[in-house]
Scaffold this motif. Structure first.
Motif, PDB file in Angstrom:
ATOM      1  N   ALA A   1      -1.059  -0.599   6.599  1.00 42.17           N
ATOM      2  CA  ALA A   1       0.208  -1.099   7.622  1.00 42.17           C
ATOM      3  C   ALA A   1       1.103  -2.202   7.029  1.00 42.17           C
ATOM      4  N   ALA A   2       0.724  -3.229   6.405  1.00 44.66           N
ATOM      5  CA  ALA A   2       1.759  -4.150   6.043  1.00 44.66           C
ATOM      6  C   ALA A   2       1.893  -4.037   4.641  1.00 44.66           C
ATOM      7  N   LEU A   3       1.234  -2.956   3.937  1.00 38.78           N
ATOM      8  CA  LEU A   3       1.384  -3.022   2.523  1.00 38.78           C
ATOM      9  C   LEU A   3       2.516  -2.026   1.791  1.00 38.78           C
ATOM     10  N   VAL A   4       3.052  -1.351   2.770  1.00 37.52           N
ATOM     11  CA  VAL A   4       3.647  -0.226   2.517  1.00 37.52           C
ATOM     12  C   VAL A   4       5.346  -0.380   3.073  1.00 37.52           C
ATOM     13  N   GLY A   5       6.133   0.352   2.644  1.00 34.03           N
ATOM     14  CA  GLY A   5       7.490   0.558   3.480  1.00 34.03           C
ATOM     15  C   GLY A   5       7.400   1.355   4.633  1.00 34.03           C
ATOM     16  N   ALA A   6       8.512   1.360   5.342  1.00 35.07           N
ATOM     17  CA  ALA A   6       8.730   2.285   6.557  1.00 35.07           C
ATOM     18  C   ALA A   6       8.586   3.712   6.119  1.00 35.07           C
ATOM     19  N   GLY A   7       9.042   4.164   5.122  1.00 32.69           N
ATOM     20  CA  GLY A   7       9.246   5.366   4.789  1.00 32.69           C
ATOM     21  C   GLY A   7       7.803   5.948   4.417  1.00 32.69           C
ATOM     22  N   GLY A   8       7.178   5.127   3.503  1.00 27.36           N
ATOM     23  CA  GLY A   8       5.741   5.332   3.173  1.00 27.36           C
ATOM     24  C   GLY A   8       4.673   5.623   4.560  1.00 27.36           C
TER      25      GLY A   8
ATOM     26  N   LEU B   1       3.049   1.385  -4.233  1.00 28.20           N
ATOM     27  CA  LEU B   1       3.918   0.992  -5.421  1.00 28.20           C
ATOM     28  C   LEU B   1       5.263   0.627  -4.874  1.00 28.20           C
ATOM     29  N   PRO B   2       5.885  -0.455  -5.579  1.00 26.78           N
ATOM     30  CA  PRO B   2       7.138  -0.952  -5.262  1.00 26.78           C
ATOM     31  C   PRO B   2       8.499   0.095  -5.333  1.00 26.78           C
ATOM     32  N   VAL B   3       8.307   1.257  -6.234  1.00 22.81           N
ATOM     33  CA  VAL B   3       9.410   2.084  -6.277  1.00 22.81           C
ATOM     34  C   VAL B   3       9.342   3.031  -5.045  1.00 22.81           C
ATOM     35  N   LEU B   4       8.161   3.071  -4.369  1.00 22.16           N
ATOM     36  CA  LEU B   4       8.264   3.908  -2.899  1.00 22.16           C
ATOM     37  C   LEU B   4       8.278   2.888  -1.669  1.00 22.16           C
ATOM     38  N   GLY B   5       8.542   1.512  -1.937  1.00 25.33           N
ATOM     39  CA  GLY B   5       8.912   0.571  -1.020  1.00 25.33           C
ATOM     40  C   GLY B   5       7.597  -0.204  -0.684  1.00 25.33           C
ATOM     41  N   GLY B   6       6.459  -0.237  -1.376  1.00 21.12           N
ATOM     42  CA  GLY B   6       5.432  -0.857  -1.346  1.00 21.12           C
ATOM     43  C   GLY B   6       5.404  -2.468  -1.845  1.00 21.12           C
ATOM     44  N   VAL B   7       4.344  -3.247  -1.528  1.00 23.47           N
ATOM     45  CA  VAL B   7       4.421  -4.647  -1.969  1.00 23.47           C
ATOM     46  C   VAL B   7       3.726  -4.503  -3.374  1.00 23.47           C
ATOM     47  N   GLY B   8       3.329  -3.425  -3.832  1.00 24.29           N
ATOM     48  CA  GLY B   8       2.734  -3.443  -5.230  1.00 24.29           C
ATOM     49  C   GLY B   8       1.497  -3.886  -5.360  1.00 24.29           C
ATOM     50  N   PHE B   9       0.812  -3.788  -6.520  1.00 27.04           N
ATOM     51  CA  PHE B   9      -0.612  -4.279  -6.737  1.00 27.04           C
ATOM     52  C   PHE B   9      -0.609  -5.750  -7.479  1.00 27.04           C
ATOM     53  N   GLU B  10      -1.654  -6.265  -7.235  1.00 30.64           N
ATOM     54  CA  GLU B  10      -1.878  -7.586  -7.928  1.00 30.64           C
ATOM     55  C   GLU B  10      -2.050  -7.280  -9.472  1.00 30.64           C
ATOM     56  N   SER B  11      -2.062  -8.433 -10.244  1.00 35.98           N
ATOM     57  CA  SER B  11      -1.636  -8.438 -11.714  1.00 35.98           C
ATOM     58  C   SER B  11      -3.059  -7.763 -12.219  1.00 35.98           C
TER      59      SER B  11
ATOM     60  N   ALA C   1       3.197  -9.699  10.521  1.00 36.53           N
ATOM     61  CA  ALA C   1       2.614  -9.004  11.864  1.00 36.53           C
ATOM     62  C   ALA C   1       3.697  -7.861  12.318  1.00 36.53           C
ATOM     63  N   ALA C   2       4.875  -8.493  12.298  1.00 37.31           N
ATOM     64  CA  ALA C   2       6.094  -7.421  12.608  1.00 37.31           C
ATOM     65  C   ALA C   2       6.001  -6.064  11.976  1.00 37.31           C
ATOM     66  N   THR C   3       5.923  -6.376  10.702  1.00 37.86           N
ATOM     67  CA  THR C   3       6.114  -5.217   9.830  1.00 37.86           C
ATOM     68  C   THR C   3       5.029  -4.210   9.782  1.00 37.86           C
ATOM     69  N   ALA C   4       3.970  -4.868  10.044  1.00 35.86           N
ATOM     70  CA  ALA C   4       2.651  -4.037  10.157  1.00 35.86           C
ATOM     71  C   ALA C   4       2.771  -3.073  11.508  1.00 35.86           C
ATOM     72  N   ILE C   5       3.042  -3.719  12.470  1.00 34.61           N
ATOM     73  CA  ILE C   5       3.146  -3.354  13.847  1.00 34.61           C
ATOM     74  C   ILE C   5       4.358  -1.909  13.819  1.00 34.61           C
TER      75      ILE C   5
ATOM     76  N   HIS D   1       3.504   2.057  13.916  1.00 32.68           N
ATOM     77  CA  HIS D   1       4.322   2.712  14.949  1.00 32.68           C
ATOM     78  C   HIS D   1       4.733   4.054  14.455  1.00 32.68           C
ATOM     79  N   PHE D   2       5.331   3.786  13.069  1.00 34.78           N
ATOM     80  CA  PHE D   2       6.103   4.908  12.751  1.00 34.78           C
ATOM     81  C   PHE D   2       5.118   5.785  12.099  1.00 34.78           C
TER      82      PHE D   2
END
Length: 430
Positions: free
Chosen positions: A301-308, A357-367, A252-256, A260-261
């Motif tokens: 929102a909760a699937l990517v990094g701050a930069g993404g 994509l994890p290389v860009l800070g995301g959580v990645g895809f399922e198998s 939740a905190a990550t998504a918010i 916001h970013f």
């Protein structure tokens, strides 16, 4: 002689020892909801309602002419009331009750048979119902804003629940209720597709049907009100994004944060483009960029990094700023709902697979899921939701217009729709 008493103690203790050794029936323990997660879901629902009622209402009032501001707020309130009741009667059940890939079931009509605890969650189902209702209400208020300045408040009040059942409910079930879009891999964390794209393209369809406002009735009378409404939508987006973590958690905190970013990057990106292309940045442009960033960031929102999240917001704002004048030649959309929410949402949904994509800070895809397949799934979701929203909105508008005209009379438009709201025919059901 006094008899010793200690030999009797083992005999007295024997029944108690046997009772302890005998298998005992376990006491049933009710699984209780987590009070912290429940409070979080209720707070998030209130934030979304804040975005829908004063937020969207103020934005529409500021975008309307001075004689149509009250009508814009009245229509918004009518939409909120009728959609809330329709959600309780049938909407929730048709989205989340057990059904098939196309539509939910009827097990929760009139909110009957709600579970004490929503399956797989730590919150009561009633709290989940409240949160989901706030999202549906927000989407309906956005869609209805397309006809501000010329649409009857009474017509919107009747149109909104039918729109909910024909447009929003199927899309929400397909995406969030285990329907066929979810089965083909469409990803939408917090409503970039279900809320923003759906509302944006519904607004486009409704605006085309209603036609443009009369000449001389198109000036926004209070940009400050529009900015205040946009700020409330920005605040309320924390609820729509954070609530989808379904608890007071790190997600939740990550998504918010990411939402916001995205809004901040969108606001600054729009200002920068205003400065580069027009020579002067505008305050209303900053709010527009923030709303485009919010719409774009909702899906991921909760699937990517701050930069993404920042890049998604900035790219979406640039796209919306670049094409902002094109829809204006086709439809009259004073609050730019189609551009900011519809196009912004589309940009975010399509950018999601790249930045997850994890290389860009995301959580990645399922198998078993790759970038190409994810992009295809997201494109399918966008096309289906856009087309269904426009077609379903047109059908709902046609059905309601058989009983009540959408547009106010030329005389009312000339005098301003607010004049009728001071009399007994406030919602003008004629």
């Amino acid at each position: 002689m006094k008899q010793p008493v200690f030999p009797m103690r083992p005999l007295i203790a024997l029944p108690f020892a046997m009772a302890l050794l005998t298998p005992q029936a376990a006491f049933a323990q009710d699984i209780a909801a987590d009070s912290g997660d429940t409070a979080w879901m209720m707070l998030c629902a209130m934030l979304v309602l804040l975005a829908a009622l004063p937020g969207v209402a103020l934005r529409l009032a500021g975008a309307a002419s001075v004689r149509n501001a009250l009508s814009a707020v009245a229509g918004n309130m009518g939409v909120a009331a009728s959609v809330s009741l329709a959600w309780a009667m049938a909407g929730y059940s048709l989205v989340y009750a057990a059904g098939d890939a196309w539509l939910g079931g009827i097990g929760n009509l009139m909110l009957a048979h709600l579970a004490a605890l929503r399956d797989g969650m730590t919150v009561p189902e009633s709290a989940f119902v409240l949160f989901q209702m706030s999202l549906a209400l927000f989407a309906a208020c956005l869609a209805g804003g397309a006809v501000v300045g010329r649409g009857r408040a009474g017509w919107l009040t009747l149109f909104a629940p039918l729109w909910l059942l024909l447009v929003y409910v199927p899309i929400a079930h397909w995406t969030w209720g285990g329907g066929w879009l979810a089965n083909v891999g469409v990803m939408d964390f917090a409503g970039g597709l279900v809320v923003h794209v759906c509302a944006g393209f519904s607004a486009l369809s409704l605006g085309l049907i209603a036609g443009k406002r009369a000449p001389g009735k198109t000036d926004a009378h209070a940009p400050l009100l529009g900015m205040a409404g946009g700020a409330l939508i920005w605040l309320g987006s924390a609820g729509s994004i954070g609530g989808w973590a379904l608890g007071a958690t790190d997600d939740a905190a990550t998504a918010i944060l990411n939402g916001h970013f995205a809004a901040c990057a969108g606001a600054l990106g729009w200002i920068a483009l205003d400065r580069l292309l027009g020579g002067r940045a505008t305050a209303t442009g900053a709010v527009a960029g923030a709303l485009a960033g919010i719409a774009a960031g909702a899906a991921s929102a909760a699937l990517v990094g701050a930069g993404g999240a920042m890049l998604i917001g900035a790219v979406a704002a640039a796209i919306c700023r670049g094409i902002g004048g094109v829809p204006g030649r086709l439809t009259d959309d004073p609050a730019r709902i189609f551009v900011l929410h519809g196009i912004g949402g589309v940009a975010g949904v399509l950018l999601l697979p790249v930045f997850v994509l994890p290389v860009l800070g995301g959580v990645g895809f399922e198998s078993g899921i790759g970038l190409g397949g994810a992009l295809l799934s997201q494109a399918i979701g966008v096309i289906v939701v856009a087309l269904w929203s426009m077609a379903g909105t047109a059908i709902a508008a046609f059905l309601i217009s058989m009983a009540l005209p959408l547009r106010a009379s030329p005389e009312d438009e000339e005098n301003g729709l607010d004049a009728a709201l001071h009399g007994e025919q406030a919602w003008d059901f004629r």
